[in-house]
Design a protein around this motif. Structure first.
Motif, PDB file in Angstrom:
ATOM      1  N   ALA A 104       0.829  -1.206   0.000  1.00 11.59           N
ATOM      2  CA  ALA A 104       0.000   0.000   0.000  1.00 11.59           C
ATOM      3  C   ALA A 104       0.863   1.256   0.000  1.00 11.59           C
ATOM      4  CB  ALA A 104      -0.931  -0.005   1.199  1.00 11.59           C
ATOM      5  N   ILE A 105       2.001   1.183   0.666  1.00 10.97           N
ATOM      6  CA  ILE A 105       2.885   2.353   0.698  1.00 10.97           C
ATOM      7  C   ILE A 105       3.431   2.627  -0.689  1.00 10.97           C
ATOM      8  CG2 ILE A 105       5.069   3.244   1.580  1.00 10.97           C
ATOM      9  CD1 ILE A 105       4.493   1.754   4.167  1.00 10.97           C
ATOM     10  N   SER A 106       3.861   1.611  -1.397  1.00 10.68           N
ATOM     11  CA  SER A 106       4.435   1.837  -2.714  1.00 10.68           C
ATOM     12  C   SER A 106       3.386   2.343  -3.701  1.00 10.68           C
ATOM     13  CB  SER A 106       5.101   0.570  -3.242  1.00 10.68           C
ATOM     14  OG  SER A 106       4.147  -0.456  -3.391  1.00 10.68           O
ATOM     15  N   ILE A 107       2.148   1.862  -3.586  1.00 11.22           N
ATOM     16  CA  ILE A 107       1.084   2.357  -4.461  1.00 11.22           C
ATOM     17  C   ILE A 107       0.798   3.819  -4.145  1.00 11.22           C
ATOM     18  CG2 ILE A 107      -1.376   2.126  -5.013  1.00 11.22           C
ATOM     19  CD1 ILE A 107      -1.025  -0.885  -4.649  1.00 11.22           C
ATOM     20  N   SER A 108       0.798   4.185  -2.873  1.00  9.62           N
ATOM     21  CA  SER A 108       0.567   5.575  -2.491  1.00  9.62           C
ATOM     22  C   SER A 108       1.670   6.480  -3.018  1.00  9.62           C
ATOM     23  CB  SER A 108       0.496   5.704  -0.967  1.00  9.62           C
ATOM     24  OG  SER A 108      -0.563   4.946  -0.458  1.00  9.62           O
ATOM     25  N   VAL A 109       2.900   6.028  -2.923  1.00  9.70           N
ATOM     26  CA  VAL A 109       4.024   6.818  -3.423  1.00  9.70           C
ATOM     27  C   VAL A 109       3.930   6.973  -4.933  1.00  9.70           C
ATOM     28  CG1 VAL A 109       6.528   6.850  -3.713  1.00  9.70           C
ATOM     29  CG2 VAL A 109       5.555   6.236  -1.513  1.00  9.70           C
ATOM     30  N   VAL A 110       3.582   5.901  -5.628  1.00  4.13           N
ATOM     31  CA  VAL A 110       3.451   5.962  -7.080  1.00  4.13           C
ATOM     32  C   VAL A 110       2.350   6.928  -7.474  1.00  4.13           C
ATOM     33  CG1 VAL A 110       2.781   4.632  -9.114  1.00  4.13           C
ATOM     34  CG2 VAL A 110       4.416   3.687  -7.498  1.00  4.13           C
ATOM     35  N   LEU A 111       1.206   6.864  -6.802  1.00  5.20           N
ATOM     36  CA  LEU A 111       0.113   7.784  -7.115  1.00  5.20           C
ATOM     37  C   LEU A 111       0.506   9.232  -6.838  1.00  5.20           C
ATOM     38  CD1 LEU A 111      -3.025   5.855  -5.853  1.00  5.20           C
ATOM     39  CD2 LEU A 111      -2.328   6.292  -8.207  1.00  5.20           C
ATOM     40  N   LEU A 112       1.207   9.477  -5.738  1.00  6.26           N
ATOM     41  CA  LEU A 112       1.670  10.823  -5.431  1.00  6.26           C
ATOM     42  C   LEU A 112       2.620  11.338  -6.505  1.00  6.26           C
ATOM     43  CD1 LEU A 112       1.897  13.233  -3.462  1.00  6.26           C
ATOM     44  CD2 LEU A 112       3.811  12.031  -2.409  1.00  6.26           C
ATOM     45  N   LEU A 113       3.545  10.506  -6.930  1.00  4.43           N
ATOM     46  CA  LEU A 113       4.492  10.916  -7.967  1.00  4.43           C
ATOM     47  C   LEU A 113       3.791  11.153  -9.300  1.00  4.43           C
ATOM     48  CD1 LEU A 113       7.537   8.630  -7.154  1.00  4.43           C
ATOM     49  CD2 LEU A 113       7.294  11.063  -6.703  1.00  4.43           C
ATOM     50  N   ILE A 114       2.801  10.340  -9.630  1.00  4.59           N
ATOM     51  CA  ILE A 114       2.046  10.550 -10.869  1.00  4.59           C
ATOM     52  C   ILE A 114       1.297  11.870 -10.817  1.00  4.59           C
ATOM     53  CG2 ILE A 114       0.061   9.722 -12.198  1.00  4.59           C
ATOM     54  CD1 ILE A 114       1.047   6.879 -11.618  1.00  4.59           C
TER      55      ILE A 114
ATOM     56  N   VAL B  17      11.770  10.434 -19.103  1.00  5.32           N
ATOM     57  CA  VAL B  17      13.126  10.115 -18.644  1.00  5.32           C
ATOM     58  C   VAL B  17      13.118   9.784 -17.154  1.00  5.32           C
ATOM     59  CG1 VAL B  17      15.424  11.081 -18.262  1.00  5.32           C
ATOM     60  CG2 VAL B  17      14.288  11.425 -20.445  1.00  5.32           C
ATOM     61  N   CYS B  18      12.355  10.531 -16.361  1.00  9.32           N
ATOM     62  CA  CYS B  18      12.251  10.238 -14.931  1.00  9.32           C
ATOM     63  C   CYS B  18      11.648   8.862 -14.701  1.00  9.32           C
ATOM     64  CB  CYS B  18      11.399  11.299 -14.238  1.00  9.32           C
ATOM     65  SG  CYS B  18      12.154  12.917 -14.143  1.00  9.32           S
ATOM     66  N   MET B  19      10.630   8.521 -15.496  1.00  7.30           N
ATOM     67  CA  MET B  19       9.996   7.216 -15.374  1.00  7.30           C
ATOM     68  C   MET B  19      10.974   6.097 -15.724  1.00  7.30           C
ATOM     69  SD  MET B  19       6.562   5.824 -17.231  1.00  7.30           S
ATOM     70  CE  MET B  19       7.322   5.796 -18.836  1.00  7.30           C
ATOM     71  N   LEU B  20      11.731   6.277 -16.791  1.00  5.91           N
ATOM     72  CA  LEU B  20      12.703   5.263 -17.188  1.00  5.91           C
ATOM     73  C   LEU B  20      13.797   5.108 -16.131  1.00  5.91           C
ATOM     74  CD1 LEU B  20      13.051   6.023 -20.996  1.00  5.91           C
ATOM     75  CD2 LEU B  20      11.880   4.096 -19.912  1.00  5.91           C
ATOM     76  N   LEU B  21      14.210   6.216 -15.527  1.00  7.47           N
ATOM     77  CA  LEU B  21      15.191   6.147 -14.449  1.00  7.47           C
ATOM     78  C   LEU B  21      14.638   5.338 -13.276  1.00  7.47           C
ATOM     79  CD1 LEU B  21      17.863   6.969 -13.112  1.00  7.47           C
ATOM     80  CD2 LEU B  21      16.701   9.034 -12.318  1.00  7.47           C
ATOM     81  N   GLY B  22      13.363   5.536 -12.968  1.00  6.00           N
ATOM     82  CA  GLY B  22      12.736   4.776 -11.892  1.00  6.00           C
ATOM     83  C   GLY B  22      12.724   3.286 -12.181  1.00  6.00           C
ATOM     84  N   PHE B  23      12.416   2.923 -13.423  1.00  3.26           N
ATOM     85  CA  PHE B  23      12.431   1.506 -13.789  1.00  3.26           C
ATOM     86  C   PHE B  23      13.839   0.935 -13.699  1.00  3.26           C
ATOM     87  CE2 PHE B  23       8.331   2.256 -16.038  1.00  3.26           C
ATOM     88  CZ  PHE B  23       7.604   1.276 -15.379  1.00  3.26           C
ATOM     89  N   CYS B  24      14.825   1.703 -14.121  1.00  3.57           N
ATOM     90  CA  CYS B  24      16.204   1.218 -14.041  1.00  3.57           C
ATOM     91  C   CYS B  24      16.639   1.040 -12.588  1.00  3.57           C
ATOM     92  CB  CYS B  24      17.140   2.187 -14.749  1.00  3.57           C
ATOM     93  SG  CYS B  24      16.971   2.171 -16.534  1.00  3.57           S
TER      94      CYS B  24
END
Length: 64
Positions: free
Chosen positions: A2-12, A31-38
């Motif tokens: 739940a924390i990671s989903i909340s963080v992802v939604l906040l960043l989006i 580019v920020c999204m690709l950096l996150g995946f990397c």
């Protein structure tokens, strides 16, 4: 989880606000999204996850 989903939604939400205001271009957001995946696939991922969880614990323990 739940924390990671909340963080992802906040960043989006932040990315959408920045793109709409013109202070962040769409290509920069990609580019920020690709950096996150990397970073998620690197050996740094557990450390980052632990840091985010610790920060969430600190923020949730603050009483107004």
């Amino acid at each position: 989880m739940a924390i990671s989903i909340s963080v992802v939604l906040l960043l989006i939400i932040l990315i959408v606000v920045f793109v709409r205001s013109g202070s962040l271009k769409f290509t920069h957001a990609v580019v920020c999204m690709l950096l996150g995946f990397c970073l998620a696939g690197s050996s740094l991922a557990p450390t980052l996850s632990d840091g985010i969880a610790a920060t969430a614990d600190v923020v949730s323990s603050v009483r107004p």
